[in-house]
Motif scaffolding. Structure first.
Motif, PDB file in Angstrom:
ATOM      1  N   LYS A   1       5.538   0.482   1.238  1.00 16.89           N
ATOM      2  CA  LYS A   1       4.742   1.637   0.829  1.00 16.89           C
ATOM      3  C   LYS A   1       5.690   2.789   0.558  1.00 16.89           C
ATOM      4  N   ILE A   2       5.573   3.372  -0.626  1.00 20.26           N
ATOM      5  CA  ILE A   2       6.305   4.591  -0.940  1.00 20.26           C
ATOM      6  C   ILE A   2       5.270   5.694  -1.080  1.00 20.26           C
ATOM      7  N   THR A   3       5.477   6.782  -0.372  1.00 24.38           N
ATOM      8  CA  THR A   3       4.499   7.854  -0.409  1.00 24.38           C
ATOM      9  C   THR A   3       5.201   9.201  -0.471  1.00 24.38           C
ATOM     10  N   LYS A   4       4.482  10.184  -0.963  1.00 25.44           N
ATOM     11  CA  LYS A   4       5.038  11.535  -1.015  1.00 25.44           C
ATOM     12  C   LYS A   4       4.815  12.225   0.315  1.00 25.44           C
ATOM     13  N   ARG A   5       5.753  13.065   0.647  1.00 23.28           N
ATOM     14  CA  ARG A   5       5.656  13.848   1.880  1.00 23.28           C
ATOM     15  C   ARG A   5       4.323  14.583   1.921  1.00 23.28           C
ATOM     16  N   GLY A   6       3.672  14.498   3.069  1.00 18.85           N
ATOM     17  CA  GLY A   6       2.393  15.183   3.233  1.00 18.85           C
ATOM     18  C   GLY A   6       1.185  14.287   3.045  1.00 18.85           C
ATOM     19  N   GLN A   7       1.393  13.117   2.448  1.00 12.72           N
ATOM     20  CA  GLN A   7       0.284  12.179   2.250  1.00 12.72           C
ATOM     21  C   GLN A   7       0.028  11.390   3.532  1.00 12.72           C
ATOM     22  N   ASN A   8      -1.161  10.816   3.603  1.00 13.07           N
ATOM     23  CA  ASN A   8      -1.513   9.947   4.732  1.00 13.07           C
ATOM     24  C   ASN A   8      -1.296   8.491   4.327  1.00 13.07           C
ATOM     25  N   VAL A   9      -0.866   7.678   5.277  1.00 13.08           N
ATOM     26  CA  VAL A   9      -0.719   6.247   5.012  1.00 13.08           C
ATOM     27  C   VAL A   9      -1.343   5.459   6.170  1.00 13.08           C
ATOM     28  N   THR A  10      -1.813   4.273   5.835  1.00 21.06           N
ATOM     29  CA  THR A  10      -2.399   3.394   6.853  1.00 21.06           C
ATOM     30  C   THR A  10      -1.824   1.999   6.695  1.00 21.06           C
ATOM     31  N   PHE A  11      -1.429   1.421   7.812  1.00 20.32           N
ATOM     32  CA  PHE A  11      -0.932   0.046   7.847  1.00 20.32           C
ATOM     33  C   PHE A  11      -1.914  -0.807   8.634  1.00 20.32           C
ATOM     34  N   ARG A  12      -2.036  -2.054   8.197  1.00 21.39           N
ATOM     35  CA  ARG A  12      -2.934  -2.983   8.870  1.00 21.39           C
ATOM     36  C   ARG A  12      -2.141  -4.138   9.462  1.00 21.39           C
ATOM     37  N   CYS A  13      -2.569  -4.586  10.620  1.00 20.84           N
ATOM     38  CA  CYS A  13      -1.950  -5.742  11.275  1.00 20.84           C
ATOM     39  C   CYS A  13      -3.038  -6.729  11.662  1.00 20.84           C
ATOM     40  N   ASP A  14      -2.859  -7.965  11.254  1.00 22.33           N
ATOM     41  CA  ASP A  14      -3.730  -9.059  11.701  1.00 22.33           C
ATOM     42  C   ASP A  14      -2.930  -9.944  12.642  1.00 22.33           C
ATOM     43  N   PRO A  15      -3.255  -9.930  13.928  1.00 25.05           N
ATOM     44  CA  PRO A  15      -2.485 -10.722  14.892  1.00 25.05           C
ATOM     45  C   PRO A  15      -2.793 -12.206  14.756  1.00 25.05           C
TER      46      PRO A  15
END
Lengths: 113, 116
Positions: free
Chosen positions: B11-25
Motif C-alpha cells: 500500500k502506498i498512501t499520502k501522508r495524512g490518509q487513513n489505511v486499513t489492513f486485513r488479516c485472515d488467520p
C-alpha cells in the motif's frame, strides 16, 4: 540500552561452514528463547525454542542458552545456500500472561556455494 | 495452502490518509497478533487478541492505530492520519497456543506500507 542486542551482520560464509549467531539480553525476566528465520519479503518462521540453560539440538541446528551471562546462540552445522536468510532471536518473560515477543534486529546470513 | 493471509500486500498512501489492513488467520486459530517491522529491524509487538478480545496492546500503538477482531476470526488494523514514520511492514500472526511458551505462531507475509 535495548532489551535484546543482536549483531545485524551481514555474515557471509562458504557452503559447509559452521555458523554462529548470537544475542545478548538485559531483562533477567526473560524465560523463553526462540530463533526465527526470515527469508526476504516473507514473514518469520520459528526454527528453535528453548526454555532452560543448556543446549538443544535439532538436525543441523543447535540452540544454546546461558542465562547467567544473558547470552543465547544458534549454531548451524554444514551450512547450505538454502540457509541464506535473516535469523532473528526472540524472547519473552510471559509475565502477567504477556504474549509479547521481543525480537533482536536479526543477522543477515549468506551461504555461498 | 491455508496459511495466514494478509491484504493488501502493498500500500502506498499520502501522508495524512487513513489505511486499513486485513488479516485472515489460519482457520480455528483463536490467538492473533500484530507486529510491525521496519527495514533492518526485528518485528515489534503491537497487539494481541484471543478470540474477539484485545488482551494486550503495546505502548507503540498510538491513538492513531486501532485494531479489531469483531467475530474472533479476521482482524483489521487501521492507521489514521498516516505519517512517514508509519512506513513499515505490518505482520499478522496466529496460533492456537501461547506464543510466550515457545509454541509456534504462524506469520503471514506481511503488508508493506509506504507513506509518501
Amino acid at each position: 540500552q535495548k532489551e535484546v542486542e543482536q549483531d545485524p551482520g551481514p555474515l557471509s560464509v562458504p557452503e559447509g561452514a559452521i555458523v554462529s549467531l548470537n544475542c545478548t539480553y538485559s531483562n533477567s525476566a526473560f524465560q523463553y528463547f526462540m530463533w526465527y528465520r526470515q527469508y526476504s519479503r516473507k514473514g518469520p518462521e520459528l526454527l528453535m525454542y528453548t526454555y532452560s540453560s543448556g543446549n538443544k539440538e535439532d538436525g543441523r541446528f543447535t540452540a544454546q542458552v546461558d542465562k547467567s551471562s544473558k547470552y543465547i546462540s544458534l549454531f548451524i552445522r554444514d551450512s547450505q545456500p538454502s540457509d541464506s536468510a535473516t535469523y532473528l532471536c526472540a524472547m519473552t518473560s510471559a509475565q502477567g500472561g504477556s504474549e509479547k515477543l521481543v525480537f533482536g534486529k536479526g543477522t543477515k546470513l549468506t551461504v555461498n556455494p | 495452502d491455508t496459511g495466514v493471509s494478509q491484504d493488501p500486500r502493498h500500500k502506498i498512501t499520502k501522508r495524512g490518509q487513513n489505511v486499513t489492513f486485513r488479516c485472515d488467520p489460519i482457520s480455528e486459530h483463536n490467538r492473533l497478533y500484530w507486529y510491525r517491522q521496519t527495514l533492518g529491524q526485528g518485528p515489534e509487538f503491537l497487539t494481541y487478541f484471543q478470540n474477539e478480545a484485545q488482551l494486550e496492546k503495546s505502548r507503540l500503538l498510538s491513538d492513531r492505530f486501532s485494531a479489531e477482531r469483531p467475530k474472533g476470526s479476521f482482524s483489521t488494523l487501521e492507521i489514521q492520519r498516516t505519517e512517514q514514520g508509519d512506513s513499515a511492514m505490518y505482520l499478522c500472526a496466529s496460533s492456537t497456543r501461547s506464543a510466550a511458551s515457545g509454541n509456534t505462531i504462524y506469520f503471514g507475509e506481511g503488508s508493506w506500507l509506504t507513506v509518501v
